[in-house]
Design a protein around this motif. Structure first.
Motif, PDB file in Angstrom:
ATOM      1  N   ARG A 116    -167.562  19.311  54.819  1.00 10.50           N
ATOM      2  CA  ARG A 116    -166.770  20.399  54.257  1.00 10.50           C
ATOM      3  C   ARG A 116    -166.802  20.368  52.735  1.00 10.50           C
ATOM      4  NH1 ARG A 116    -161.080  19.483  56.296  1.00 10.50           N
ATOM      5  NH2 ARG A 116    -160.644  21.162  54.853  1.00 10.50           N
ATOM      6  N   SER A 117    -166.926  19.157  52.181  1.00  8.77           N
ATOM      7  CA  SER A 117    -166.893  19.035  50.733  1.00  8.77           C
ATOM      8  C   SER A 117    -168.214  19.498  50.120  1.00  8.77           C
ATOM      9  CB  SER A 117    -166.614  17.592  50.345  1.00  8.77           C
ATOM     10  OG  SER A 117    -167.618  16.755  50.860  1.00  8.77           O
ATOM     11  N   TYR A 160    -163.105  19.851  48.078  1.00 13.19           N
ATOM     12  CA  TYR A 160    -162.949  19.240  49.397  1.00 13.19           C
ATOM     13  C   TYR A 160    -163.354  20.215  50.506  1.00 13.19           C
ATOM     14  CZ  TYR A 160    -160.200  15.563  47.213  1.00 13.19           C
ATOM     15  OH  TYR A 160    -159.781  14.525  46.438  1.00 13.19           O
ATOM     16  N   GLY A 185    -167.990   3.727  52.749  1.00 13.30           N
ATOM     17  CA  GLY A 185    -167.191   3.671  51.528  1.00 13.30           C
ATOM     18  C   GLY A 185    -167.276   2.343  50.808  1.00 13.30           C
ATOM     19  N   TYR A 228    -166.191  19.652  41.993  1.00  9.65           N
ATOM     20  CA  TYR A 228    -166.244  19.111  43.346  1.00  9.65           C
ATOM     21  C   TYR A 228    -165.117  19.747  44.149  1.00  9.65           C
ATOM     22  CZ  TYR A 228    -166.127  15.601  47.080  1.00  9.65           C
ATOM     23  OH  TYR A 228    -166.169  14.961  48.289  1.00  9.65           O
ATOM     24  N   LYS A 245    -150.265  13.454  46.223  1.00 20.18           N
ATOM     25  CA  LYS A 245    -150.077  13.958  47.584  1.00 20.18           C
ATOM     26  C   LYS A 245    -148.610  14.321  47.737  1.00 20.18           C
ATOM     27  CE  LYS A 245    -151.784  10.294  49.521  1.00 20.18           C
ATOM     28  NZ  LYS A 245    -152.157   9.330  50.560  1.00 20.18           N
ATOM     29  N   ASP A 246    -148.402  15.577  48.072  1.00 20.26           N
ATOM     30  CA  ASP A 246    -147.039  16.007  48.337  1.00 20.26           C
ATOM     31  C   ASP A 246    -146.974  16.380  49.809  1.00 20.26           C
ATOM     32  OD1 ASP A 246    -144.450  16.888  48.155  1.00 20.26           O
ATOM     33  OD2 ASP A 246    -145.006  18.881  47.489  1.00 20.26           O
ATOM     34  N   GLY A 247    -146.786  15.355  50.620  1.00 16.37           N
ATOM     35  CA  GLY A 247    -146.785  15.588  52.058  1.00 16.37           C
ATOM     36  C   GLY A 247    -148.144  16.058  52.516  1.00 16.37           C
ATOM     37  N   SER A 248    -148.221  17.320  52.844  1.00 15.14           N
ATOM     38  CA  SER A 248    -149.466  17.826  53.415  1.00 15.14           C
ATOM     39  C   SER A 248    -150.433  18.299  52.349  1.00 15.14           C
ATOM     40  CB  SER A 248    -149.158  18.991  54.346  1.00 15.14           C
ATOM     41  OG  SER A 248    -148.613  20.057  53.599  1.00 15.14           O
ATOM     42  N   VAL A 249    -150.000  18.394  51.141  1.00 14.42           N
ATOM     43  CA  VAL A 249    -150.829  19.046  50.118  1.00 14.42           C
ATOM     44  C   VAL A 249    -151.320  18.032  49.089  1.00 14.42           C
ATOM     45  CG1 VAL A 249    -150.861  20.810  48.329  1.00 14.42           C
ATOM     46  CG2 VAL A 249    -149.577  21.198  50.433  1.00 14.42           C
ATOM     47  N   THR A 250    -152.622  18.059  48.851  1.00 15.16           N
ATOM     48  CA  THR A 250    -153.197  17.271  47.765  1.00 15.16           C
ATOM     49  C   THR A 250    -153.390  18.201  46.572  1.00 15.16           C
ATOM     50  OG1 THR A 250    -154.365  15.952  49.386  1.00 15.16           O
ATOM     51  CG2 THR A 250    -155.104  15.763  47.116  1.00 15.16           C
ATOM     52  N   THR A 295    -160.132  25.332  52.013  1.00 14.92           N
ATOM     53  CA  THR A 295    -158.849  24.772  51.592  1.00 14.92           C
ATOM     54  C   THR A 295    -158.666  24.772  50.079  1.00 14.92           C
ATOM     55  OG1 THR A 295    -159.848  22.579  51.648  1.00 14.92           O
ATOM     56  CG2 THR A 295    -158.627  23.282  53.602  1.00 14.92           C
ATOM     57  N   HIS A 296    -159.731  24.588  49.334  1.00 23.35           N
ATOM     58  CA  HIS A 296    -159.590  24.436  47.886  1.00 23.35           C
ATOM     59  C   HIS A 296    -160.436  25.414  47.085  1.00 23.35           C
ATOM     60  CE1 HIS A 296    -158.241  20.566  49.489  1.00 23.35           C
ATOM     61  NE2 HIS A 296    -157.498  20.491  48.430  1.00 23.35           N
TER      62      HIS A 296
END
Lengths: 458, 701
Positions: free
Chosen positions: A244-245, A209, A25, A207, A157-162, A213-214
């Protein structure tokens, strides 16, 4: 043939802005300088963290210099106006996300448009209370036939969810909004490449993730007149992917839309979104002990002629291990330029020895700007600007024979430092090229320089 | 020294100092001794003309080439004079780039691209440049022109040719190498310029190793054969490989056709640059040589013999030194990003309130900051480059990897960068690498505790571990369940007050005066028997018990649990009405405030929330609605259940509220033990309360 017209040292960069290429990164924390060449090649603007400097390419003189507007994300230009979009941020939402229209001749600001005036209400409408900011205010901008297409993305980010909201607006040349479309969730409107235009359509990749999931990455076509979604095609994940992305990189070839996944599956669509076929640009190598592959992101897929597409994959990825810019093991197609016809036949390949982070095709000329594959030097023998001719032989069709003796190769100009993504730009006829080099380090040893190179291609 | 004498001497001091300064400046500014210009010597490479000292080259017509002798130096600037047409200087740099300096004329030097393969096998294309210079004096700055056409780099001019092809009088004279540097023998030896190499057929033994080939003894490992070439031919090419005895091929490339002593690799040829790569898994018993023979691609077959050493794995393992390995937490605030080396193998996971709920109901984690960084400093003391596959695994008690530490659960906006604590590294001979990788932890699926952190470094492409290390990894969690429990307690306490405010009229109206007296009496007794002794003697008891303090509940529980349950049960037997527990709780809080000035928020929250919960449960079970007769066994059992729930709640609320509000720490086992004692004691209290209530009822009746 390439020739240096002007070299401008741009000063030292802050210590924490000199990346170590062996670190994962490494590019994320660096604000790179960017060059902008107006289409007729008469001027070159370089945007650094501190200021903007416009040079006249006829005599190399500094035309004007202005303080910077707090970081630039993307840009585009006409001969008269340079359009800049403000940089995004991580971890906090932006108060403003301006598009600036700058007079190329004087540096005066002509107008500015705050994308947040469209984006913020939409975000607040959708974002749960107390959610934390993710990547916020990330923009993209392209100019087509006098209309500025700009999009901005705000994630949280809402806790577990992006999740995220995005807005794409079309602006006239005075900054007046023509239309707006909104998107919620992933993959949405964000893509790592540029927006493309085909007749009356705006084509955007995306794009994801992860398909699970998305949802899958896709290609979307919008009506340039009103922003209405015309069609969408999914580019599903496949087990041969390295991660995965997945990213859908789009380009236009003749009257067709071509989209490539990160793992090299190339899809061909008609202008109306009808699937014509697909092919795999490269395959992972299974040595029995490891599976080795490479990948491509937006901006490194470009079409030319009526039937050809260029793909420039960069890093080697060993499945199960973290990807590195300086892997000692190399997939055979990593760090190379691959030329295909739309039937999936590989016409030509050239190994670069350094990651191609920039690919520009205009007319019959292909330009590449490379980073470095060495962690120990700011630039290797392969770091710099490459120029190739894509002019076909008899009949104007590019074939393998055209590259027989690499007479297509027009030149290589080595830069003292890497050329990061968007650090290479050129005039419409590719006769004027601008590149900005950036220093890197290995441990505490710095190498390479922060400099603007203005080249001519004759 | 007097003032007068000092005054007399100062001109002398000034003059002396001035002279010294002038001398120093003169010495510093003196130009360095000019290096003598090298002697200009041309040798005739082609044609009849020769370079004559003093007059240079003079010819009427013809063609030929002269070469400047640059064996001992590299020219940087050259000056000369020329007249005529059809001549040029060709300067070839050490990296193969070429600049032609030409007179204006009809004949131009060739600018055909030069293609060759560099030392690493990568294709190189050189595009010669032509600079046209007018007749007369000419001066060229080779370094400046190199930068102008080819960019950065340290290449020096290596060869200088004077080429002529003219039909008219030509004169070149007065050539002088005005600046130069000594020739760098290393540049030659390093092979930075390999002109004419059109084929590169190289083995990576093992895969990824571009230096001295070697194989580990007796260990299957992947080897790579790569062919890169420029070829003018089309059709088919072939590489036949002969493996030596002592080298067993355990896995063939799928495209390879086996022969008696090796393989044949067939491939299609297309004109231009092309490449092929093949992979084999081999196991070596002894040193040897692999012979690869390329045919069909070039006029003459090319044979490449690759000799390799065989090294004992134990020796390679010994040569790999590893230090500073461990998992380290990262600093925060101003130390953000720095490793907290004093907390090696000691990670603290940040579990938010959301994650607490997430743990209960399941879900995904978003990309957060890493829990820490794994680090290992690897030093290669051997003379071979090592390509290492390094990884860090967190193992459970059964020795199996815990996937939740691999970071694969994260939603990452990656461009191929992943969060895996696993990487492939090149560790050159005699060098060290400080390998660091973020260690992510899925807080929803990781329990605090002690795990095994395992490092392993093996040769890439093999299963041979050169080094491994296992250490305890301690994982802590900042559990924000405390906040949740505290908030629940406060909400229930507030609810208790609110309920009283709303219902107090109907509650009090529904009670007889005798019941009100009983309620007040028993509440006062509870206060006197439970609250007063604890308030007065609590600290003294804890001080007296000293190290046995943690077990104070065994003694104090008699009051806080047995008597609490006893009096509340007796009260319900005597006054089975809704609101009894809430009113009693409020009165206790008021009494505590009046008698002791006690406004302890933990105590108030606990008392009132306990009261509300008690009232609610008693109502639900039917005790205060007249649905469940108190004399039955079923009622006794129900009361035991009610108090079990009550006292588990009150124990956890008590400790979690203290932990949250005062940043205290109680281990889970301690809280659990106290809850158990409290449940048992309250059951005893409930049974005794039933008996007491029944007797008091008889007395009242």
């Amino acid at each position: 043939m390439l020739e240096l017209l002007l070299e401008v040292p741009l000063g030292n960069v802050a210590e924490d802005q000199v990346p170590d290429l062996s670190e994962a990164g490494w590019a994320l924390k660096v604000t790179f300088s960017k060059p902008i060449v107006v289409p007729d090649g008469s001027k070159v603007l370089v945007v650094t963290a501190d200021d903007m400097q416009m040079y006249d390419t006829s005599d190399g003189k500094l035309l004007w210099k202005q303080p910077i507007y707090g970081g630039i994300d993307k840009y585009d230009a006409t001969n008269e106006i340079v359009y800049l979009s403000e940089a995004g941020s991580s971890g906090r939402f932006k108060e403003r996300s301006y598009i600036y229209a700058i007079d190329a001749a004087s540096g005066a600001e002509l107008w500015r448009y705050d994308l947040q005036q469209d984006a913020r209400p939409w975000r607040l409408e959708n974002m749960p209370e107390g959610a934390e900011a993710g990547s916020a205010g990330f923009t993209n901008i392209n100019v087509h036939e006098g209309v500025i297409y700009a999009k901005v993305s705000d994630s949280w980010k809402d806790g577990s969810v992006t999740d995220r909201t995005e807005v794409l607006v079309a602006l006239d040349d005075r900054g007046g909004k023509l239309w707006e479309i909104r998107s919620r969730g992933y993959p949405g409107l964000f893509s790592t490449g540029r927006m493309e235009f085909l007749a009356d359509k705006l084509i955007i990749g995306s794009y994801t993730y992860g398909d699970d999931t998305h949802g899958p990455a896709y290609v979307q076509a919008f009506d340039l007149a009103d922003g209405q979604l015309l069609w969408r095609q999914d580019l599903p994940w496949e087990p041969l992917n390295y991660a995965r992305s997945n990213n859908a990189s789009v380009t236009i070839v003749g009257d067709k839309v071509v989209a490539s996944t990160s793992f090299g599956r190339v899809y061909v669509f008609t202008a109306d979104g009808e699937a014509l076929g697909d092919f795999l640009a490269w395959e992972p190598v299974d040595t029995g002990e490891n599976v080795i592959t490479t990948y491509v992101l937006g901006g490194k897929v470009a079409g030319f002629g009526d039937d050809n597409v260029v793909i420039a994959p960069s890093k080697t990825v060993i499945q199960g291990a973290a990807a590195s810019a300086v892997s000692p093991v190399e997939h055979p197609d990593a760090n190379s330029v691959l030329v295909y016809n739309l039937q999936g036949e590989r016409l030509w390949k050239f190994a670069l020895g350094a990651p191609p982070l920039n690919l520009i095709i205009k007319g019959d000329i292909m330009l590449l700007g490379t980073s470095s594959e060495s962690a120990t030097a700011g630039g290797t023998e392969d770091t710099g600007v490459y120029a190739f001719s894509l002019a076909g032989g008899a009949g104007g069709e590019f074939t393998a024979a055209d590259s027989a003796n690499l007479e297509q190769f027009l030149g290589f100009f080595r830069t003292d430092g890497i050329i990061y993504v968007s650090a290479l730009d050129s005039s419409a006829d590719q006769s004027v090229i601008a590149a900005v080099s950036w220093p890197t380090r290995s441990g505490v040893t710095k190498s390479g320089e922060h400099a603007l190179y203005i080249l001519t291609l004759k | 020294m007097t003032a007068a004498s000092a005054k007399r001497r100062w001109p002398f001091v000034v003059v002396t100092l001035s002279v010294v300064v002038a001398l120093v400046v003169a010495i510093r500014l003196r130009p360095p001794a000019a290096e003598p210009a090298p002697e200009v010597v041309f040798t005739t490479e082609d044609g009849a003309a020769a370079w004559l000292p003093g007059s240079g080259l003079a010819t009427e017509a013809g063609s030929g080439a002269l070469r400047l002798d640059t064996t001992s130096y590299a020219p940087r600037t050259i000056a000369w004079e020329w007249t005529g047409t059809g001549a040029w200087f060709t300067v070839r740099f050490s990296d193969g780039n070429i600049i032609h300096y030409s007179l204006p004329g009809t004949v131009q030097p060739s600018t055909t691209n030069v293609t060759f393969l560099g030392p690493t096998g990568l294709p190189r294309v050189r595009v010669p440049r032509v600079v046209v210079l007018d007749e007369g004096p000419a001066t060229v700055d080779l370094r400046r022109d190199y930068r102008r056409f080819f960019g950065a780099g340290s290449a020096e001019a290596r060869d200088v040719f004077l080429v002529y092809d003219t039909g008219s009088p030509l004169r070149v004279a007065a050539l002088e190498v005005t600046t130069h540097v000594a020739a760098d023998p290393d540049a030659e030896a390093g092979g930075t310029y390999v002109q004419g190499e059109q084929v590169s057929l190289t083995w990576q033994l093992p895969q990824g190793n571009r230096a001295q080939p070697y194989l580990p003894a007796g260990t299957p490992i992947v080897a790579e054969l790569r062919l890169r070439m420029f070829s003018a031919r089309t059709g088919h090419g072939e590489v036949s490989v002969t493996f030596p005895e002592g080298l067993e091929v355990t896995r063939l490339d799928t495209r390879a056709a086996p022969t008696t002593d090796g393989v044949v690799l067939d491939f299609s040829l297309a004109a231009g640059y092309q490449e092929q790569t093949w992979y084999f898994t081999v196991r070596a018993a002894a040193a040897g040589a692999i012979v690869a023979r390329l045919s069909g691609a070039s006029p003459e077959p090319l044979e490449v013999v690759t000799r390799y050493a065989v090294l004992e794995p134990a020796g390679l393992g010994t040569a790999l030194k590893v230090t500073s390995h461990g998992a380290y937490p990262l600093g925060s605030g101003s130390d953000a990003g720095t490793l907290r080396t004093q907390l090696r193998n000691d990670l603290r996971l940040r579990e938010g309130l959301n994650s607490s709920l997430q743990r209960l109901f399941g879900g995904r984690e978003s990309a957060d900051a890493p829990a820490g960084v794994v680090r290992a400093v690897l030093y290669n003391s051997s003379s071979q480059d090592l390509v290492l596959h390094v990884r860090y695994q967190v193992l459970d008690a059964r020795g199996e990897e815990i996937e939740a530490f691999r970071g694969e659960h994260l939603q990452q906006a990656s461009d191929g960068e992943s969060a895996l604590p696993e990487a492939v590294l090149l560790l050159p001979a005699g060098r060290s690498v400080d390998w660091r990788a973020p260690l992510y932890a899925d807080v929803y699926n990781i329990a605090p505790g002690t795990y095994t952190g395992r490092f392993e470094a093996r040769l890439f492409g093999s299963r041979l571990p050169l080094w491994s290390s296992e250490d305890e990894l301690r994982v802590h969690k900042d559990d924000q369940l405390q906040l949740l429990v505290t908030l629940v307690g406060l909400v229930l306490a507030a609810g208790s007050v609110a309920l009283f405010a709303l219902k107090q009229r109907s509650w009090l109206a529904g009670m007889r005066t005798s019941q009100l007296i009983l309620l007040a009496l028993i509440t006062a007794v509870k206060f006197a028997v439970i609250d007063v002794p604890w308030t007065v003697l609590g600290d003294a008891i804890r001080a007296f018990l000293g190290p046995l303090g943690p077990f104070v509940q065994l003694g104090t529980g008699i009051f806080s649990d047995i008597l609490q349950a006893l009096f509340l049960t007796a009260l319900i037997v005597l006054v089975p009405k809704p609101g009894v527990a809430v009113i009693s709780g409020l009165v206790r809080v008021i009494l505590g405030a009046v008698a002791f000035g006690s406004f302890n928020p933990v105590s108030i929250s606990l008392t009132l929330s306990y009261a509300l919960l008690a009232d609610l449960l008693l109502y639900v079970f039917g005790f205060t609605r007249g649905r469940l007769p108190l004399g039955s066994r079923r009622a006794a059992l129900a009361l035991i259940v009610i108090f079990a729930v009550q006292h588990v709640y009150s124990t956890y609320t008590f400790y979690y509220t203290w932990m949250y509000m005062y940043r205290l720490f109680y281990p889970d086992w301690y809280i659990g033990l106290n809850a158990l004692i409290s449940v048992v004691y309250s059951a005893v209290g409930a049974v005794l309360g039933l008996l007491l209530g029944a007797r008091l009822k008889k007395v009242i009746d």
